[in-house]
Design a protein around this motif. Structure first.
Motif, short mmCIF file in Angstrom:
data_model
loop_
_atom_site.label_atom_id
_atom_site.label_comp_id
_atom_site.label_asym_id
_atom_site.label_seq_id
_atom_site.Cartn_x
_atom_site.Cartn_y
_atom_site.Cartn_z
N THR A 69 95.69 66.24 44.16
CA THR A 69 95.20 65.51 45.32
C THR A 69 94.29 64.39 44.82
O THR A 69 93.91 64.35 43.65
CB THR A 69 94.38 66.44 46.23
N ALA A 70 93.89 63.50 45.71
CA ALA A 70 92.98 62.42 45.33
C ALA A 70 91.67 63.00 44.78
O ALA A 70 91.12 62.49 43.79
CB ALA A 70 92.70 61.50 46.52
N GLU A 71 91.18 64.07 45.39
CA GLU A 71 89.96 64.72 44.92
C GLU A 71 90.13 65.24 43.49
O GLU A 71 89.26 65.04 42.63
CB GLU A 71 89.59 65.89 45.85
N LEU A 72 91.24 65.87 43.21
CA LEU A 72 91.50 66.41 41.88
C LEU A 72 91.70 65.29 40.86
O LEU A 72 91.20 65.37 39.74
CB LEU A 72 92.72 67.34 41.91
N GLN A 73 92.41 64.25 41.24
CA GLN A 73 92.61 63.12 40.33
C GLN A 73 91.28 62.49 39.94
O GLN A 73 91.05 62.19 38.76
CB GLN A 73 93.48 62.06 40.99
N GLN A 74 90.39 62.30 40.92
CA GLN A 74 89.09 61.71 40.62
C GLN A 74 88.27 62.62 39.72
O GLN A 74 87.63 62.15 38.78
CB GLN A 74 88.33 61.41 41.92
N ALA A 75 88.29 63.91 39.99
CA ALA A 75 87.55 64.86 39.16
C ALA A 75 88.08 64.83 37.72
O ALA A 75 87.29 64.84 36.77
CB ALA A 75 87.66 66.27 39.74
N ALA A 76 89.38 64.75 37.56
CA ALA A 76 89.97 64.71 36.22
C ALA A 76 89.57 63.42 35.49
O ALA A 76 89.26 63.45 34.30
CB ALA A 76 91.49 64.81 36.31
N ARG A 77 89.54 62.33 36.19
CA ARG A 77 89.11 61.06 35.58
C ARG A 77 87.66 61.14 35.14
O ARG A 77 87.29 60.62 34.09
CB ARG A 77 89.32 59.91 36.57
N GLU A 78 86.82 61.78 35.96
CA GLU A 78 85.41 61.92 35.59
C GLU A 78 85.26 62.82 34.35
O GLU A 78 84.42 62.54 33.49
CB GLU A 78 84.61 62.49 36.76
N VAL A 79 86.05 63.86 34.28
CA VAL A 79 86.02 64.73 33.10
C VAL A 79 86.36 63.91 31.86
O VAL A 79 85.66 63.98 30.84
CB VAL A 79 86.98 65.93 33.27
N GLU A 80 87.42 63.14 31.93
CA GLU A 80 87.83 62.31 30.79
C GLU A 80 86.71 61.33 30.41
O GLU A 80 86.38 61.16 29.23
CB GLU A 80 89.10 61.54 31.13
N HIS A 81 86.10 60.71 31.40
CA HIS A 81 85.02 59.74 31.17
C HIS A 81 83.84 60.39 30.45
O HIS A 81 83.37 59.89 29.42
CB HIS A 81 84.58 59.17 32.53
N HIS A 82 83.39 61.53 30.97
CA HIS A 82 82.22 62.19 30.38
C HIS A 82 82.56 62.79 29.01
O HIS A 82 81.70 62.81 28.12
CB HIS A 82 81.64 63.23 31.32
N ALA A 83 83.79 63.25 28.83
CA ALA A 83 84.19 63.76 27.52
C ALA A 83 84.14 62.64 26.48
O ALA A 83 83.70 62.86 25.34
CB ALA A 83 85.60 64.36 27.59
N TRP A 84 84.57 61.46 26.86
CA TRP A 84 84.50 60.33 25.94
C TRP A 84 83.06 60.06 25.54
O TRP A 84 82.76 59.82 24.36
CB TRP A 84 85.12 59.07 26.58
N TRP A 85 82.15 60.13 26.50
CA TRP A 85 80.73 59.88 26.20
C TRP A 85 80.12 60.98 25.34
O TRP A 85 79.25 60.72 24.51
CB TRP A 85 79.93 59.65 27.48
N VAL A 86 80.57 62.22 25.52
CA VAL A 86 80.09 63.30 24.63
C VAL A 86 80.46 62.94 23.21
O VAL A 86 79.64 63.03 22.29
CB VAL A 86 80.68 64.67 25.05
N ARG A 87 81.68 62.54 23.02
CA ARG A 87 82.13 62.15 21.68
C ARG A 87 81.29 61.00 21.15
O ARG A 87 80.82 61.03 20.00
CB ARG A 87 83.59 61.73 21.76
N ALA B 25 71.78 64.36 30.50
CA ALA B 25 72.47 64.32 29.21
C ALA B 25 73.99 64.35 29.42
O ALA B 25 74.49 64.89 30.42
CB ALA B 25 72.04 65.50 28.34
N VAL B 26 74.71 63.82 28.44
CA VAL B 26 76.18 63.70 28.57
C VAL B 26 76.85 65.06 28.77
O VAL B 26 77.78 65.18 29.56
CB VAL B 26 76.81 62.97 27.37
N GLU B 27 76.39 66.08 28.07
CA GLU B 27 77.04 67.38 28.22
C GLU B 27 76.76 68.01 29.58
O GLU B 27 77.61 68.71 30.13
CB GLU B 27 76.66 68.30 27.06
N ASP B 28 75.59 67.75 30.14
CA ASP B 28 75.30 68.22 31.50
C ASP B 28 76.22 67.51 32.50
O ASP B 28 76.75 68.14 33.42
CB ASP B 28 73.84 67.95 31.87
N ARG B 29 76.43 66.23 32.29
CA ARG B 29 77.32 65.47 33.18
C ARG B 29 78.75 65.98 33.05
O ARG B 29 79.48 66.09 34.03
CB ARG B 29 77.25 63.98 32.85
N LEU B 30 79.16 66.30 31.83
CA LEU B 30 80.51 66.83 31.62
C LEU B 30 80.67 68.19 32.30
O LEU B 30 81.69 68.45 32.94
CB LEU B 30 80.83 66.93 30.12
N ARG B 31 79.67 69.04 32.19
CA ARG B 31 79.75 70.36 32.86
C ARG B 31 79.87 70.19 34.38
O ARG B 31 80.65 70.88 35.03
CB ARG B 31 78.52 71.21 32.52
#
Length: 174
Positions: free
Chosen positions: A97-115, A133-139
């Motif tokens: 769904t649009a909600e799930l797609q947005q959540a997945a994009r945010e996960v990818e974004h924050h994972a990149w920043w963790v790296r 912190a980046v890991e808090d945002r990723l969680r």
């Protein structure tokens, strides 16, 4: 038997067949729709499971960047895991769904920043996220992904996802 009773009998047989065919057709269509939904639900579950595993691996590999002698090899592993995560996120955009797609994009974004942070780059967006912190945002992003997935899969009480914050025995359990 006369012609009118034969015609009536034929008409009753035709009407009976039609009355029997319509519910059978409707039931068959319902079964097909259900089978398709179950098939997509299984695929969605597998993708979300793979996304979570990829994020965990990416964080693990990122934590080890400064601990290993062969940093180039470790960066390659992190790059490979990030590529895997991006692939899964793109697949989630097909089924989610649009909600799930947005959540997945945010996960990818924050994972990149963790790296990026674990590679020694400054967190340029920390101010945008209120100093978190980046890991808090990723969680938090992972929690939104889990909730969106549970909602799309029709899980009862989809918001009941336990926090993934580090366990601190001094804090009361939720």
């Amino acid at each position: 038997m006369n012609a009118s009773s034969t015609a009536t009998s034929v008409l009753l047989v035709v009407v009976g067949a039609a009355v029997g065919l319509i519910p059978a057709y409707a039931m068959e269509r319902r079964k097909e729709r259900h089978a398709l939904a179950v098939r997509w639900d299984a695929s969605l579950y597998d993708l979300c499971k793979e996304c979570a595993a990829s994020v965990r691996q990416l964080v693990h590999l990122s934590h080890r960047l400064d601990r290993l002698a062969d940093r180039d090899e470790q960066r390659r592993k992190v790059d490979d895991e990030l590529a895997r995560l991006r692939s899964v996120v793109q697949q989630l955009r097909i089924l989610g769904t649009a909600e799930l797609q947005q959540a997945a994009r945010e996960v990818e974004h924050h994972a990149w920043w963790v790296r990026a942070v674990h590679e020694g780059r400054p967190d340029e967006l920390i101010g945008h996220y209120g100093g978190r912190a980046v890991e808090d945002r990723l969680r938090d992003a992972m929690r939104r992904l889990f909730v969106a997935t549970r909602r799309q899969l029709g899980v009862k009480d989809p918001d009941a996802v336990v926090s993934d914050d580090p366990i601190d025995p001094r804090r009361p359990a939720p």
